[in-house]
Design a protein around this motif. Structure first.
Motif, short mmCIF file in Angstrom:
data_model
loop_
_atom_site.label_atom_id
_atom_site.label_comp_id
_atom_site.label_asym_id
_atom_site.label_seq_id
_atom_site.Cartn_x
_atom_site.Cartn_y
_atom_site.Cartn_z
N SER A 21 -35.66 -29.58 50.44
CA SER A 21 -34.29 -30.08 50.46
C SER A 21 -33.55 -29.67 51.72
O SER A 21 -32.87 -30.49 52.35
CB SER A 21 -33.54 -29.59 49.22
OG SER A 21 -32.20 -30.03 49.24
N ALA A 22 -33.69 -28.42 52.12
CA ALA A 22 -32.99 -27.94 53.32
C ALA A 22 -33.51 -28.64 54.56
O ALA A 22 -32.74 -29.00 55.46
CB ALA A 22 -33.17 -26.42 53.45
N ALA B 176 -28.64 -41.71 56.57
CA ALA B 176 -28.09 -40.35 56.67
C ALA B 176 -26.58 -40.34 56.40
O ALA B 176 -26.07 -39.44 55.72
CB ALA B 176 -28.38 -39.78 58.06
N GLU C 83 -25.00 -37.02 45.39
CA GLU C 83 -26.01 -36.41 44.53
C GLU C 83 -26.87 -37.46 43.84
O GLU C 83 -27.79 -37.11 43.09
CB GLU C 83 -25.35 -35.50 43.50
CG GLU C 83 -24.64 -34.30 44.14
CD GLU C 83 -24.04 -33.37 43.11
OE1 GLU C 83 -24.15 -33.68 41.89
OE2 GLU C 83 -23.47 -32.33 43.50
N GLN D 281 -35.30 -38.92 50.76
CA GLN D 281 -34.43 -38.92 49.58
C GLN D 281 -35.00 -38.05 48.47
O GLN D 281 -34.28 -37.29 47.82
CB GLN D 281 -34.25 -40.36 49.09
CG GLN D 281 -33.32 -40.49 47.89
CD GLN D 281 -32.93 -41.93 47.66
OE1 GLN D 281 -31.91 -42.39 48.14
NE2 GLN D 281 -33.76 -42.67 46.94
N ALA E 225 -28.98 -34.66 59.18
CA ALA E 225 -27.85 -34.24 60.02
C ALA E 225 -28.14 -34.53 61.48
O ALA E 225 -27.24 -34.93 62.24
CB ALA E 225 -27.58 -32.75 59.82
N ARG F 189 -32.05 -32.16 54.67
CA ARG F 189 -30.64 -32.13 55.09
C ARG F 189 -30.53 -31.96 56.60
O ARG F 189 -29.71 -32.60 57.26
CB ARG F 189 -29.89 -31.01 54.37
CG ARG F 189 -29.51 -31.32 52.93
CD ARG F 189 -28.43 -30.39 52.42
NE ARG F 189 -28.86 -29.00 52.47
CZ ARG F 189 -29.51 -28.38 51.49
NH1 ARG F 189 -29.84 -29.05 50.39
NH2 ARG F 189 -29.86 -27.11 51.61
N GLN G 277 -26.08 -41.29 52.50
CA GLN G 277 -26.46 -40.28 51.52
C GLN G 277 -25.65 -39.00 51.64
O GLN G 277 -25.66 -38.16 50.73
CB GLN G 277 -27.95 -39.96 51.66
CG GLN G 277 -28.53 -39.11 50.55
CD GLN G 277 -28.53 -39.81 49.20
OE1 GLN G 277 -29.11 -40.86 49.04
NE2 GLN G 277 -27.86 -39.21 48.22
N GLN G 278 -24.92 -38.81 52.72
CA GLN G 278 -24.22 -37.55 52.98
C GLN G 278 -23.34 -37.15 51.80
O GLN G 278 -22.49 -37.90 51.35
CB GLN G 278 -23.37 -37.65 54.24
CG GLN G 278 -22.75 -36.33 54.66
CD GLN G 278 -21.88 -36.47 55.90
OE1 GLN G 278 -21.39 -37.56 56.20
NE2 GLN G 278 -21.71 -35.39 56.63
N SER G 279 -23.59 -35.94 51.28
CA SER G 279 -22.81 -35.33 50.20
C SER G 279 -22.90 -36.11 48.88
O SER G 279 -22.10 -35.86 47.97
CB SER G 279 -21.33 -35.19 50.59
OG SER G 279 -21.20 -34.42 51.76
N LEU H 236 -34.53 -34.46 49.47
CA LEU H 236 -33.14 -34.07 49.46
C LEU H 236 -32.61 -33.86 48.06
O LEU H 236 -31.88 -32.89 47.78
CB LEU H 236 -32.30 -35.15 50.17
CG LEU H 236 -30.81 -34.86 50.35
CD1 LEU H 236 -30.60 -33.72 51.32
CD2 LEU H 236 -30.09 -36.12 50.83
#
Length: 204
Positions: A33-34, A88, A95, A23, A41, A37, A91-93, A26
């Motif tokens: 961060s990448a 996952a 902020e 977290q 994913a 993600r 938290q998707q999309s 991300l």
């Protein structure tokens, strides 16, 4: 039994550390961060069976040193994988942080309380209770996982955070007949025993 619960707490701490690290990566401004993600994913796309070569660095590097049987170790990995997968999806999309840190809001939060926060009014929460009952009546862990995902999606829409350390602990214990019933009793107590703190000021 004490050893089983101690192991479960260690597994919960491991999950909490892993998820809060993801977290932070991300939502932070770092180059991680990448990578976070991509890791999350891979858990979503794995549908409960992620590629170990992809997620091993996330899950296996900080495993607690426990004296587990082969069966119990498999259950530990299942609990950890499921906790991270649920996070996952959660938290998707988003902020803002969906994983509740242990020191926020006065301490830990049982999963049943997070379920109640989806819709605090019991008269309007039949769908939430139906999913909780489906989890309790599931004959296998896959059924539990699928119904948990449905609840997590509702929490995502309502910005309800989850204490994933406690959830991972419960996901381990729920796989043992001797403790499975205790988990649902605790979730039920947290769900039905929830009281709005603002409504409890009078009389304190």
């Amino acid at each position: 039994m004490g050893s089983l619960r101690s192991d479960a707490r260690a597994i919960g701490r491991c999950a909490n550390k892993t998820i809060l690290r993801l977290q932070q990566m991300l939502l932070g401004s770092s180059s991680g961060s990448a990578a976070a993600r991509a890791t999350l994913a891979s858990f979503r796309h794995g549908s409960g069976h992620p590629s170990w070569m992809q997620v091993g660095g996330t899950l296996l590097s900080d495993l607690p040193a426990l004296e587990l049987t082969e069966t119990a170790e498999a259950r530990m990995l299942k609990a950890l994988c499921t906790a991270v997968e649920l996070y996952a999806w959660h938290q998707q999309s988003r902020e803002t942080s969906m994983a509740l840190q242990p020191d926020e809001e006065g301490g830990r939060r049982e999963f049943g309380r997070s379920c109640r926060l989806i819709e605090p009014n019991l008269e309007d929460a039949a769908g939430v209770r139906r999913r909780l009952m489906a989890i309790e009546s599931s004959s296998d862990f896959e059924g539990i996982r699928q119904n948990l995902r449905a609840l997590i999606r509702l929490m995502r829409v309502g910005n309800v955070q989850v204490d994933y350390g406690l959830l991972a602990r419960d996901l381990y214990l729920i796989q043992f007949e001797g403790t499975k019933g205790d988990i649902f009793m605790r979730w039920s107590r947290a769900y039905y025993g929830y009281r709005d703190d603002s409504a409890n000021q009078e009389g304190e």
